[in-house]
Design a protein around this motif. Structure first.
Motif, PDB file in Angstrom:
ATOM      1  N   VAL A 104       0.653  -1.012   0.331  1.00  0.00           N
ATOM      2  CA  VAL A 104       0.055   0.099  -0.221  1.00  0.00           C
ATOM      3  C   VAL A 104       1.278   0.995   0.126  1.00  0.00           C
ATOM      4  O   VAL A 104       1.788   1.318   1.051  1.00  0.00           O
ATOM      5  N   THR A 105       0.741   2.136  -0.976  1.00  0.00           N
ATOM      6  CA  THR A 105       1.583   3.603  -1.196  1.00  0.00           C
ATOM      7  C   THR A 105       0.518   4.738  -1.154  1.00  0.00           C
ATOM      8  O   THR A 105      -0.612   4.628  -1.464  1.00  0.00           O
ATOM      9  N   ALA A 106       0.788   4.841  -0.235  1.00  0.00           N
ATOM     10  CA  ALA A 106       0.336   6.885  -0.114  1.00  0.00           C
ATOM     11  C   ALA A 106       1.046   7.787  -0.293  1.00  0.00           C
ATOM     12  O   ALA A 106       2.603   7.739   0.261  1.00  0.00           O
ATOM     13  N   SER A 107       0.527   9.423  -0.431  1.00  0.00           N
ATOM     14  CA  SER A 107       1.736  10.475  -1.086  1.00  0.00           C
ATOM     15  C   SER A 107       2.472  10.682   0.912  1.00  0.00           C
ATOM     16  O   SER A 107       1.883  10.799   1.800  1.00  0.00           O
ATOM     17  N   ILE A 108       2.787  12.450   0.784  1.00  0.00           N
ATOM     18  CA  ILE A 108       3.913  12.183   1.565  1.00  0.00           C
ATOM     19  C   ILE A 108       2.973  13.097   2.780  1.00  0.00           C
ATOM     20  O   ILE A 108       1.430  13.141   2.850  1.00  0.00           O
ATOM     21  N   GLY A 109       3.087  13.436   3.931  1.00  0.00           N
ATOM     22  CA  GLY A 109       2.080  14.429   4.845  1.00  0.00           C
ATOM     23  C   GLY A 109       0.241  13.190   5.571  1.00  0.00           C
ATOM     24  O   GLY A 109       0.913  12.416   5.678  1.00  0.00           O
ATOM     25  N   PRO A 110      -0.548  13.942   5.025  1.00  0.00           N
ATOM     26  CA  PRO A 110      -1.569  13.239   5.665  1.00  0.00           C
ATOM     27  C   PRO A 110      -1.645  12.183   4.860  1.00  0.00           C
ATOM     28  O   PRO A 110      -3.366  10.968   5.474  1.00  0.00           O
ATOM     29  N   GLY A 111      -1.432  11.979   3.462  1.00  0.00           N
ATOM     30  CA  GLY A 111      -1.853  10.379   2.671  1.00  0.00           C
ATOM     31  C   GLY A 111      -1.442   9.109   3.600  1.00  0.00           C
ATOM     32  O   GLY A 111      -1.853   8.774   4.079  1.00  0.00           O
ATOM     33  N   SER A 112      -0.292   9.050   3.839  1.00  0.00           N
ATOM     34  CA  SER A 112       0.334   8.369   5.015  1.00  0.00           C
ATOM     35  C   SER A 112       0.308   8.497   6.390  1.00  0.00           C
ATOM     36  O   SER A 112       0.088   7.493   6.425  1.00  0.00           O
TER      37      SER A 112
END
Length: 642
Positions: A104-112
């Motif tokens: 699972v990957t998410a973007s920097i900051g709030p996404g992560s």
């Protein structure tokens, strides 16, 4: 003797391939396999992701390359909520008995950081998932970048450090050279039944896009063997002595028993010995509900049969259980002053709980060893008859709770569960996580298949149901998946219905409209807090949330997200809706209103939730008196040293 570096003969140079860190990550993950009992499966089914400026040009670009033809292909699925993506991966991993999962990957900051709740859930439930949160620039050339946390005392701290206490493995790839060790370390943990949980590799956004010459061997197929630790013979001998001494033994079957594919071994063991089996939430399905040795759920949400036997048991054999407070009824379930524990678990951490004999071993291997060692041992006919009679009485209680009067009246939650149970196939899966339904399902659902019951109760995370159900269906496309969810939990994460529609993943969602939090409402009332703050209502003239019900139309909401919705009121309408949903090839939501004040049959057990010791409210003072009485029964449960 070598005196200088120039005297060392250089080995043949290994061929390399130039890829970015993100491209290398995707190629590595696509070539990982797990093997258990000679069966080899690809470990990662693919990658869930939501892209932002932190990973769109790194992992996003790498997944695009894979999608359009780079070999081996690595499937990508777009989620709608980062936490939900982790839940879907976890649901998939559990249905696959931890032998497969997703990244699972998410973007920097709030996404992560949105993935933090999912990480906690995975680790608490001992289920593998690989998290690849984007991170701030390793070079710090543009610092502080958008969404970067700045800590005056530590320049290396980022928001992703919050994953550390929630992960079984954590690493951050500051340089490309660090990637191989990080990936191998994560795989070691993910494929270890003892260590598994969330594995997190934080990936700075600039490093993701950085190119490096990688040895081709990094991308060779790797097979990770999932071991079955054998029990020590001396420990089996001691366990045999303890069990042979028992007159009223009881097995507590946990999730580890199912993950180890030990259900057939359990059947052989209990049919040989006559020992009754009680099940935890994760262990439900260890035996079919109507097996002669099955006495159903144990603990705070258990059956009266299992809890009666637990209170008298002189030997408790825990198999693959971590003895949570619900299982032990907050340490009031096992009341025999001379009770002894034999704990079979691959994790020594869990095997020493309750102070019993620690049998660190695979559940299947330990049961087979005990079956051989206990040849000729059996519980008495009197004890078998008592267990069977207690189970029959509880089954009659379930039948009464399920009964629907043929008068067209509105349904209650017990009846909704009963109808779903009866109308689903034995091979189908029921999914739930939070609210009143997990407890009701634990005590009422008649499980007929070892993988037919999927209630996430280690973290009991609101919002898990739809997302987790999608993962279960992706892992078991040949089964219908019934997602049981109340309105409170549905509103937390209904958005994943869009993912189900997009991916063509069919789930059947039974959406129970209670107009509030049924579980916490009931708990609040039992603790003297009068269901305060648990109803979806307007404020009344006094300013309290006790006015008319809010005009929330959850059926319309589900339809707006792309699902087919069927509104039902009566049992006949519900039965027709299930038939339609099972025939459909797409996600269907069955919406039904129930009365949250009609509760499931009492387990005659307890859960330790502290009550205010002083209060101006009579309801609270009365609740505290009951709480104090239960506290007198609570005990450390440290069995005799073995």
């Amino acid at each position: 003797m070598v005196s200088k570096a120039s005297d060392i003969k250089s080995p043949d140079t290994e061929p390399t391939v130039r890829l970015t860190v993100a491209q290398a990550t995707v190629r590595f993950l696509a070539n990982q396999f797990a093997e258990c009992d000679g069966e080899r499966t690809r470990f990662f089914a693919g990658c869930f992701g939501i892209f932002g400026h932190g990973n769109v040009a790194g992992l996003g670009e790498a997944l695009l390359e894979s999608e359009i033809g780079a070999a081996p292909a690595f499937r990508y699925v777009l989620g709608r909520n980062e936490q939900a993506m982790v839940h879907t991966a976890v649901g998939y991993a559990r249905q696959k008995d931890r032998l497969q999962t997703w990244a699972v990957t998410a973007s920097i900051g709030p996404g992560s950081t949105n993935m933090l709740t999912g990480a906690a859930l995975a680790t608490i439930n001992r289920l593998p998932v690989l998290l690849l949160p984007s991170d701030t620039f390793a070079t710090r050339v543009s610092a502080p970048v958008l969404q970067q946390l700045e800590m005056p005392h530590d320049g290396e701290v980022t928001v992703n450090d919050a994953f550390k206490p929630l992960s079984r493995f954590f690493d951050r790839v500051w340089r490309p050279e660090q990637l191989p060790s990080a990936l191998l370390g994560a795989m070691r943990v993910l494929t270890d039944p003892v260590e598994t949980g969330a594995a997190t590799i934080a990936m700075p956004q600039d490093v993701q896009a950085e190119a490096f010459d990688w040895p081709e061997s990094l991308f060779a197929e790797r097979t990770w063997h999932v071991a079955r630790p054998l029990p020590e013979q001396s420990v089996i001998s001691r366990a045999t002595e303890i069990i042979r001494s028992a007159r009223r033994p009881l097995i507590v079957a946990g999730g580890g028993l199912i993950y180890s594919h030990a259900t057939d071994a359990l059947v052989r063991f209990v049919e040989q010995t006559g020992i009754p089996v009680a099940e935890t939430q994760a262990g439900k399905g260890s035996l079919p509900y109507d097996h002669p040795q099955s006495v159903g759920a144990i603990g705070s949400t258990g059956t009266t049969a299992a809890n009666a036997l637990a209170s008298e048991a002189d030997v408790v054999i825990g198999i693959g259980t971590r003895y949570s407070d619900f299982t032990t009824a907050s340490r009031t379930a096992f009341n025999n002053p001379d009770v002894k524990f034999v704990n079979i678990n691959v994790a020594s951490f869990d095997s020493v709980k309750q102070g019993g004999l620690s049998v660190v071993a695979d559940a299947r291997e330990a049961l087979d060893a005990l079956s051989n060692a206990l040849e000729g041992y059996s519980t008495s006919d009197e004890y078998r008859t008592r267990a069977t009679e207690l189970a029959r009485r509880w089954d009659d209680t379930v039948s009464a709770a399920y009964r629907v009067d043929d008068d067209g009246s509105a349904l209650n939650q017990n009846q909704v569960i009963g109808l779903t149970n009866a109308l689903s196939d034995p091979h189908d899966v029921v999914v739930c996580a939070a609210g009143s339904m997990p407890g009701d399902l634990h005590k009422l659902w008649r499980t007929r298949d070892r993988k037919g019951y999927h209630v996430e109760y280690g973290y009991s995370c609101m919002g898990y149901e739809v997302a987790g159900g999608i993962g279960v269906k992706m892992a078991a496309p040949d089964r219908d998946v019934f997602v049981m969810v109340g309105d409170g939990s549905y509103l937390m994460m209904a958005t994943e219905l869009v993912t189900a529609v997009q991916e063509g993943v069919k789930v059947i969602v039974v959406l129970v409209q209670n107009h509030g939090f049924a579980s916490i409402g009931s708990l609040s009332e039992s603790l003297g807090s009068q269901r305060f703050g648990t109803a979806y209502r307007y404020r009344d003239d006094a300013g309290h949330l006790a006015g008319p019900k809010l005009p929330v139309d959850l059926a319309a909401n589900a339809a707006s997200l792309g699902a087919e919705v069927i509104r039902v009121t009566t049992a006949a309408e519900f039965a027709d809706a299930v038939k339609v949903a099972k025939a459909n090839e797409h996600t269907t939501v069955i919406h039904v209103e129930t009365d949250p004040l009609i509760t499931a049959p009492d387990s005659e057990s307890w859960w330790d939730v502290p009550v205010s010791q002083v209060s101006a409210l009579e309801s609270t003072r009365s609740a505290y008196q009951k709480y104090a009485e239960w506290k007198k029964v609570q005990r450390p449960l440290l069995g005799p040293a073995e």
